[in-house]
Design a protein around this motif. Structure first.
Motif, short mmCIF file in Angstrom:
data_model
loop_
_atom_site.label_atom_id
_atom_site.label_comp_id
_atom_site.label_asym_id
_atom_site.label_seq_id
_atom_site.Cartn_x
_atom_site.Cartn_y
_atom_site.Cartn_z
N SER A 172 17.84 -26.70 -15.26
CA SER A 172 18.64 -27.91 -15.43
C SER A 172 17.74 -29.12 -15.26
O SER A 172 16.78 -29.10 -14.48
CB SER A 172 19.79 -27.95 -14.42
N LEU A 173 18.06 -30.17 -16.03
CA LEU A 173 17.21 -31.36 -16.06
C LEU A 173 18.06 -32.60 -16.26
O LEU A 173 18.92 -32.64 -17.14
CB LEU A 173 16.20 -31.24 -17.22
N ILE A 174 17.82 -33.61 -15.44
CA ILE A 174 18.39 -34.93 -15.65
C ILE A 174 17.29 -35.81 -16.23
O ILE A 174 16.17 -35.85 -15.69
CB ILE A 174 18.92 -35.56 -14.35
N VAL A 175 17.58 -36.49 -17.31
CA VAL A 175 16.63 -37.43 -17.91
C VAL A 175 17.16 -38.83 -17.66
O VAL A 175 18.23 -39.20 -18.14
CB VAL A 175 16.49 -37.19 -19.42
N LEU A 176 16.41 -39.60 -16.88
CA LEU A 176 16.79 -40.97 -16.59
C LEU A 176 16.12 -41.89 -17.60
O LEU A 176 14.92 -42.13 -17.55
CB LEU A 176 16.38 -41.35 -15.16
N THR A 197 21.07 -33.44 -19.09
CA THR A 197 21.94 -34.62 -19.12
C THR A 197 21.07 -35.86 -19.18
O THR A 197 20.12 -36.00 -18.41
CB THR A 197 22.83 -34.69 -17.87
N VAL A 198 21.39 -36.75 -20.11
CA VAL A 198 20.67 -38.02 -20.24
C VAL A 198 21.50 -39.12 -19.60
O VAL A 198 22.70 -39.25 -19.89
CB VAL A 198 20.41 -38.38 -21.72
N VAL A 199 20.87 -39.91 -18.75
CA VAL A 199 21.54 -41.01 -18.06
C VAL A 199 20.87 -42.32 -18.48
O VAL A 199 19.66 -42.47 -18.34
CB VAL A 199 21.46 -40.84 -16.52
N GLU A 200 21.67 -43.24 -19.01
CA GLU A 200 21.13 -44.51 -19.52
C GLU A 200 22.00 -45.66 -19.01
O GLU A 200 23.22 -45.64 -19.15
CB GLU A 200 21.11 -44.49 -21.05
N ARG A 204 24.20 -47.73 -24.80
CA ARG A 204 23.91 -46.76 -25.85
C ARG A 204 22.48 -46.24 -25.72
O ARG A 204 21.63 -46.87 -25.09
CB ARG A 204 24.14 -47.36 -27.23
N LEU A 205 22.23 -45.09 -26.31
CA LEU A 205 20.89 -44.54 -26.38
C LEU A 205 20.07 -45.33 -27.38
O LEU A 205 20.60 -46.03 -28.24
CB LEU A 205 20.94 -43.06 -26.82
N LEU A 206 18.75 -45.20 -27.31
CA LEU A 206 17.84 -45.87 -28.25
C LEU A 206 18.25 -47.31 -28.48
O LEU A 206 18.51 -47.76 -29.60
CB LEU A 206 17.81 -45.10 -29.58
N LEU A 207 18.27 -48.06 -27.40
CA LEU A 207 18.79 -49.43 -27.41
C LEU A 207 18.04 -50.33 -28.39
O LEU A 207 18.63 -51.27 -28.93
CB LEU A 207 18.70 -50.01 -25.99
N ASN A 208 16.76 -50.07 -28.63
CA ASN A 208 15.98 -50.94 -29.50
C ASN A 208 16.17 -50.63 -30.98
O ASN A 208 15.63 -51.34 -31.83
CB ASN A 208 14.49 -50.84 -29.16
N GLU A 209 16.92 -49.59 -31.28
CA GLU A 209 17.16 -49.22 -32.67
C GLU A 209 18.51 -49.77 -33.13
O GLU A 209 19.24 -50.40 -32.38
CB GLU A 209 17.11 -47.70 -32.83
N GLY A 227 24.39 -33.43 -22.28
CA GLY A 227 25.28 -34.41 -21.67
C GLY A 227 24.72 -35.81 -21.83
O GLY A 227 23.51 -36.02 -21.72
N VAL A 228 25.58 -36.77 -22.10
CA VAL A 228 25.15 -38.16 -22.27
C VAL A 228 26.01 -39.05 -21.40
O VAL A 228 27.24 -39.03 -21.49
CB VAL A 228 25.26 -38.61 -23.74
N ARG A 229 25.37 -39.84 -20.54
CA ARG A 229 26.05 -40.84 -19.71
C ARG A 229 25.41 -42.18 -20.00
O ARG A 229 24.25 -42.41 -19.68
CB ARG A 229 25.91 -40.52 -18.21
N THR A 230 26.13 -43.07 -20.62
CA THR A 230 25.62 -44.40 -20.92
C THR A 230 26.45 -45.45 -20.18
O THR A 230 27.60 -45.20 -19.80
CB THR A 230 25.65 -44.69 -22.42
N GLY A 231 25.85 -46.61 -19.98
CA GLY A 231 26.56 -47.70 -19.31
C GLY A 231 26.89 -47.39 -17.86
O GLY A 231 27.90 -47.85 -17.34
N VAL A 232 26.02 -46.64 -17.21
CA VAL A 232 26.29 -46.23 -15.83
C VAL A 232 25.26 -46.85 -14.89
O VAL A 232 24.15 -47.19 -15.28
CB VAL A 232 26.26 -44.70 -15.68
#
Length: 455
Positions: A172-176, A197-200, A204-209, A227-232
């Motif tokens: 298991s891996l959390i990506v900050l 799980t990606v935490v941002e 949104r992901l890839l904010l510069n795109e 898993g995707v958690r954005t705006g957290v």
């Protein structure tokens, strides 16, 4: 007693190594200073090894797409050959002898250690002082940084450097961080059967795109079980009994590993910039079109703030070398800087996003087409997610930005980069012949939508 040389290059990432080699081959006496590995981040911890990881993960995904298209396939992930390839083919076990020999073979003198400017045209490395008659080239790059989250410091979290050295995939891996590094690594480790799980912090992901790119990647990630958690807001991180716990307000995520991919900082501290009138606390080193930062000082690469990409560093190196040698050449131009996020689908962009163009008060309109609706996308079928988005300056009638998202998005971008760089009129682009059936043919309907919106 100072050693007299022509040029001192501090930092031997791709641009610095290239500049030092070019200057030495031109007959100058060059001292090249590096405290880590000759070649920098790219060949050892970033571009090259991470794309080997992406390639391997893509093969697994393609294997899973065989049913219903070409028969049956039994795909079983194995990280061992990936780790071995990175160790043996890409990095020589993180040994830079080949790169160092290549540089010294061109005539440069390699000095190991921390280089520091100690006066105009003067660099000190350890206890050696070098007097640079023509000047100093700075290419000190950036380093991974971590946000000031309670409890994070001191834990054995990964950065990109540890991720590429992994000998096994964590269960298991959390990506900050949901930027380029975070997105690429999340998909790689997920496809090798890690629970990711990606935490941002952003919404949104890839904010510069482009927002459409962010939505596309999120949809693909969630479809693949990431898993995707954005705006957290991450309030704390703890590490106990070999397990990370990330606290998101009332929610807590746990994982065996934590990858922090939340930004990088320029390596300017302790460089002695104050001796040449520059600020070591700045976010970047300001340069002119010939990469001059101060009298007798040139800066290239990530520290200039013009794009943290190997291709930008190499481009700047060539310009700085010409200037040092007194040769003619065009100044740096950044209107068509390309970049690619090597997720599946690839997210490739050149120039400005729609929002950036509007922020500059440019009169713009956009045109889009969907890859699955193109002939090649329909033929491709599985794994055909993507789109083309064009951003046109309506006053000039030229593209100021473009995104190619989808299979081979980075390759399609080559065509669009030429269009943006040369300021080719969109009317001319509409009159071209596009090979059938190719992915880049999807540019045609995007151009047609631009034309419709001009009426």
């Amino acid at each position: 007693m100072a050693d007299e040389v022509d040029v001192v290059v501090i930092g031997l990432g791709p641009g610095g190594e290239d500049a030092a080699g070019r200057l030495a081959e031109a007959g100058l006496s060059v001292v090249a200073v590096e405290s880590r590995l000759v070649g920098g981040e790219c060949p050892y911890y970033a571009c090259v090894p991470t794309k080997m990881m992406v390639r391997a993960a893509g093969l697994l995904a393609d294997g899973g797409r065989v049913p219903g298209m070409a028969g049956d396939a039994d795909v079983r992930p194995d990280w061992a050959p990936v780790a071995a390839r990175i160790r043996d083919e890409a990095t020589d076990s993180w040994d830079d002898k080949t790169a160092a020999d290549r540089l010294t073979g061109k005539g440069a003198t390699l000095v190991r250690g921390e280089g520091r400017i100690t006066g105009p045209h003067e660099v000190t490395v350890n206890d050696r002082v070098f007097r640079a008659r023509r000047g100093i080239v700075l290419n000190t790059g950036t380093s991974p940084t971590a946000p000031p989250i309670d409890g994070l410091a001191g834990t054995p979290y990964w950065t990109n450097r540890e991720a590429v050295q992994a000998t096994e995939v964590p269960e298991s891996l959390i990506v900050l961080g949901g930027g380029v590094v975070g997105a690429e690594m999340a998909q790689v480790f997920s496809r090798f059967d890690g629970r990711v799980t990606v935490v941002e912090a952003a919404d949104r992901l890839l904010l510069n795109e482009e927002p459409e790119s962010s939505a596309l990647i999120r949809d693909v990630f969630e479809r693949e079980g990431i898993g995707v958690r954005t705006g957290v807001n991450v309030t704390a991180v703890t590490y106990e009994n070999g397990e990370f716990t990330m606290h998101l307000g009332d929610e807590a995520l746990t994982a065996d590993r934590l990858l922090v991919a939340a930004g990088r900082r320029p390596n300017l501290k302790g460089l002695g910039l104050e001796h040449v009138g520059l600020d070591e606390n700045a976010r970047s080193v300001p340069v002119d079109g010939h990469l001059r930062a101060a009298d007798g000082v040139w800066a290239i690469g990530d520290i200039t703030g013009m794009g943290a990409f190997t291709h930008v560093s190499m481009y700047q190196a060539a310009i700085a070398v010409r200037d040092i040698l007194g040769e003619e050449g065009s100044p740096a131009a950044y209107r068509a800087v390309p970049r690619v996020t090597f997720t599946d689908p690839e997210i490739a962009l050149v120039g400005l996003t729609e929002a950036q163009a509007r922020d500059q008060n440019l009169p713009v309109r956009t045109g889009m087409s969907q890859i699955p609706e193109s002939s090649r996308g329909w033929i491709h079928k599985v794994g055909n997610d993507g789109f083309i988005k064009l951003v046109e300056n309506t006053e000039w009638g030229t593209l100021v930005g473009a995104t190619a998202a989808g299979p081979s998005g980075g390759e399609i971008l080559g065509f669009l980069s030429v269009a943006v760089h040369t300021e080719t009129p969109t009317a001319v682009l509409r009159e071209m012949i596009y090979a059938y059936p190719t992915f880049h043919r999807a540019i045609e309907p995007a151009l047609a939508e631009l034309a419709r919106r001009s009426g």
